[in-house]
Design an enzyme around this catalytic site. Sequence first.
Site, PDB file in Angstrom:
ATOM      1  N   GLY A 130       6.797  26.608   4.764  1.00 51.90           N
ATOM      2  CA  GLY A 130       5.487  27.233   4.706  1.00 51.90           C
ATOM      3  C   GLY A 130       5.044  27.396   3.259  1.00 51.90           C
ATOM      4  N   CYS A 131       3.740  27.601   3.066  1.00 51.97           N
ATOM      5  CA  CYS A 131       3.226  27.699   1.697  1.00 51.97           C
ATOM      6  C   CYS A 131       3.727  28.964   1.016  1.00 51.97           C
ATOM      7  CB  CYS A 131       1.705  27.619   1.688  1.00 51.97           C
ATOM      8  SG  CYS A 131       0.865  28.701   2.855  1.00 51.97           S
TER       9      CYS A 131
END
Lengths: 352, 352, 352, 352
Positions: free
Chosen positions: C155-156
């Site tokens: 995920g970012c």
Amino acid sequence: MQECRKEKYRVGILGSTGYTGIELIRILTVHPFIEISGVTSQQFAGRILSEVVPSLRGDVELFCEKLSEEFLNKEFDIIYSCLPHGHSMEFVPSIIKKGIRVIDLSADYRFKDVALYEKWYKKHTSPELLNIAVYGLPEIFRDKIKDAILVSIPGCYPTGSILALAPAVKNDLIFPDDIIIDAKSGVTGGGRAVTLEMLYAEVNDGMRPYKVGSHRHMPEMEEVLSHIAERDIKVLFCPHLIPMSRGIICTIYCRLKKKFSADELEALYKGFYADSPFIRILPSGTMPATQHIKGSNYCDISIFAEEHSNRLIIISAIDNLGKGASGQAVQCMNIMLGLPERTALTTPPLFP
Amino acid sequence: MQECRKEKYRVGILGSTGYTGIELIRILTVHPFIEISGVTSQQFAGRILSEVVPSLRGDVELFCEKLSEEFLNKEFDIIYSCLPHGHSMEFVPSIIKKGIRVIDLSADYRFKDVALYEKWYKKHTSPELLNIAVYGLPEIFRDKIKDAILVSIPGCYPTGSILALAPAVKNDLIFPDDIIIDAKSGVTGGGRAVTLEMLYAEVNDGMRPYKVGSHRHMPEMEEVLSHIAERDIKVLFCPHLIPMSRGIICTIYCRLKKKFSADELEALYKGFYADSPFIRILPSGTMPATQHIKGSNYCDISIFAEEHSNRLIIISAIDNLGKGASGQAVQCMNIMLGLPERTALTTPPLFP
Amino acid sequence: MQECRKEKYRVGILGSTGYTGIELIRILTVHPFIEISGVTSQQFAGRILSEVVPSLRGDVELFCEKLSEEFLNKEFDIIYSCLPHGHSMEFVPSIIKKGIRVIDLSADYRFKDVALYEKWYKKHTSPELLNIAVYGLPEIFRDKIKDAILVSIPGCYPTGSILALAPAVKNDLIFPDDIIIDAKSGVTGGGRAVTLEMLYAEVNDGMRPYKVGSHRHMPEMEEVLSHIAERDIKVLFCPHLIPMSRGIICTIYCRLKKKFSADELEALYKGFYADSPFIRILPSGTMPATQHIKGSNYCDISIFAEEHSNRLIIISAIDNLGKGASGQAVQCMNIMLGLPERTALTTPPLFP
Amino acid sequence: MQECRKEKYRVGILGSTGYTGIELIRILTVHPFIEISGVTSQQFAGRILSEVVPSLRGDVELFCEKLSEEFLNKEFDIIYSCLPHGHSMEFVPSIIKKGIRVIDLSADYRFKDVALYEKWYKKHTSPELLNIAVYGLPEIFRDKIKDAILVSIPGCYPTGSILALAPAVKNDLIFPDDIIIDAKSGVTGGGRAVTLEMLYAEVNDGMRPYKVGSHRHMPEMEEVLSHIAERDIKVLFCPHLIPMSRGIICTIYCRLKKKFSADELEALYKGFYADSPFIRILPSGTMPATQHIKGSNYCDISIFAEEHSNRLIIISAIDNLGKGASGQAVQCMNIMLGLPERTALTTPPLFP
């Protein structure tokens, strides 16, 4: 009754063409009991105010004067100083000697401890006034503001942070040395100074932290919070610059000394601010947003009792030019003049 | 005298949770002679308004109702319709039958020529009302608005364009078939519909034209301008979407029939709008900016007699939610109720 | 040697018209050893890609296909899945059975603990693949990525957070249960879903926290950090939505177990990332900014040993679509194919 | 074949820390046949470039030098001047005398008519070079650029405007004295000068026209268009400042001499630009948007034959720092060096 009041109070504004000065004039223009009798501007002295600040065209007929002894000798009931830190104290003592009450938006009279001021700002030239100055946060110091001769409006970050923390530290709910304030501000919090890093293209569509752990609003918060708590409060303060014109979110992480439910905390906060019309304690689980307070004097506060990490998270949202500066200054003035606190501060926030 | 007025007018708002509805409520909240007695929302019926529109928290205690016959049977003095085009006309006829005056912000009653409406919108279901409807542009139709039963608020682009052109076409200064309106609007001009192209990331930090020569505000402008000019006016209209929330700039290019100096034009415009407190004719050479009218009901107008190309350039700036919609609607209501035109519309624009 | 390589690897992209898909295509278009052989789009199947994503006009000649067994039967060397969480796992198992390596940008294969995935997302339909999936963070798992059949792109928020924390937790410098991650993200971190709260006017010129303490990137960070630290790591994660298109700042507050100077910490971090070309450890006292990493695969990291509160503050900046998604995916692919890690990722960030 | 080329051309950049200088370095960093051998900066001389422009950190190892005779005596093949108007001509003549080819991004060598330059700028100190200077618009002057010693890169507005108009005026399709260019630009078009009106809070969330009919890009457009048309072309030019970092939309209104269908016009434009890889003629009815060309060297053009008003509307979109400045400068250099025109200019635009 409004209709009985004949006279208007005469107000002067020093430094009227910065962002706080402009916002102050915007609010006072619709204040039913105030007449703006004179404004100064170093940069634009001699020019028509509404030419320099075209948003005011048609609503304000004033010209920018030079800040001089002559100016200060006009018949003012109250003078606002929107001068930069360090400059305000050049004029405040003589104004007070003339018997004019002062509302100062600079940092010059925010500290009780002159050493603290001088550590973070510069040599103070009128330290004797620090003790008579009242910290202009009405939700905490309403009674003292009423009779104050000199009210010192809090910094924008301290306003958002102290209002979020006051009920918790006053009631000794949290550990006093484990408080982290991660703050995010729009650009006007930094004033209207013309610098490379505040150019549109440098700020737009990006963000950055600045002055990590070294912003001078940190000692201000600590002094006031310690006063409220009647014990030493220590905070870690980390501000960030957000691509927006107005608004501050303070996300505050602390630790409860004992367990409280979300409902208990909400009730405690609501009780604490029961007589404070500008504090909106949001329902449990509701997020504040600067979009919802823009242009207003509100401070929205949410409280989260986070179980996973056993922390209390308090989040506040203010408009740095509203509750964080000029709105708060008008609120203080209303109190000083015995007027309803919300006078001229009733228009809901601008959305969107 | 204000203090003599006891009662408040009871107002209802249909479609209260779109951007024009929210702005209308924001303004009416501080209107001294108005009580908002009921609001509807299709999407949020049954919910507390201030939960759905958190900016209104603390200022408004209303809940969103379903738009029903029952709702319309409340005692209203005036009903605002902020319903979308095509939906407004489903309800307006029956409201008028009840003797309630209507201020409609949709396009449904803007045209006199039903064929034109039907060409650009859809089949009209109450064309008989088009003749009693008054076009709610007070600077032009103030006298008719006073006694109107049904006021149709102009589109945002037509407001900015017609106000800029009216003095010129009324006085036959320009060629009627050589008018180009290059308009630039913030996103709220398009309402609050949830579409891919209005997502933040699709709009931010960029701009684009749309509906070049085919926007349905074009026939609206032409009909009204032709009425004002008492001859056929033709315009080329080209709108652009700008990354900002509010504001419209109309840059209008036309050709003078004979030479006028900048001073003559300025004088003529000032004369034309002498009794219109919301029109600010800017001094020669001064540029309007949407930053200077945000949140207000002002329309700023600049006039340039460009010698190189022998053209007249007129530039107007409005807030599409203010003078371009809800502000104008309140201005019309004030006129309808015999109140001072600026009532509740006196706060200067928010800057910055 | 580049010039010896004749053939190009054939790549397919599932879900090509979301923000991560578009960014992936932008990067791969200039990759010297890659040919994009097919792309799918549920929403735009059957249309020319560059009509739907006009920025790609002239650079990409592809049309959007339906995601079908037939599509997957093309000769692909690698397939990227930019499908939403939950949808990716519908296709990944069958692709792997065909012997095609997969780079998945969804959350479906990020967790080792299926129970954790199912708690925060939904029922997992191919849990047997969780063990063969490699977490696609090259700076930590480079060796495993090399031979991986299935790489799951982080995920970012986890990317920005784990890169900032890895050297500290790996070296046991900080207390493992006193970590606060205050994150700020641009809007594209949330994808291209069409919702009211992501409209331009709802996001512009304001900011808000969301999912305080309840964002599903939190368990992802904890699992990976615990793996790196070889002990349980607990974090408090609080994200905020910032009015910008791209970029994430993670401001991380933790506590050192023993004292380190700023220089020691900087040296330790630089050593940890000595072979990682996309990590830029900033000089002491220098602030990261998303403006400086936009459009790139960089992660900038600053370290502050804050004496007043005795805390370590680590701040990272990434582009959520670059290092936080598609850039990282290409970096992983380069490693999988034995190519230089920076291939197609060498253009400096776009400023301003 | 790339692999055969051993040597790299040595490039110098004067004025490297403004926006065009930074963008130039960003592009040249990935140019396979270029080595940046030296850069100057008046403001930051003596400092490491990547400290002053942190986006370049890790990609560029240069320090900012003083612009001196010594600097110019290095072995350069080509020197770019990103100096401000008026300053460039202080250095260009002596550089050319040294036999170094110059690509000048200032206005100093854009005009053939020295009187015109001196009317709009200042006294010219090397007018003898105006005749050898080639106007750096490759789509029009490709052949002359090839052998040029001095290439003068067009202004950003002229680039967008001339590319949109060239096919029409070259083919005598439109009336030469009825051309209106309504242009909208992001802030970087104005450079990186530190002024009040370019502060974030002054530009954000609003827009304004400026220099109506008096911008000095107007005579530049007229001179070049007249040269292309081989007859006098007169334009009315009106620019607007838009709250975005990059991008220009030129909306151009003109009148066709005789009727053409949309298809005929599109075919004519496509033919005119058949060998120009950076011009994208959009399909009929498709709107350009600056979001689709950001960070690239593209110029998107749409053509509308508007029947209602009988006008031709041509709309172009460029990135003012790309095709409007630094991208175009690299394109010119590629041509000068006999390289493929797109070298280092192949990455698709950044979206979003």
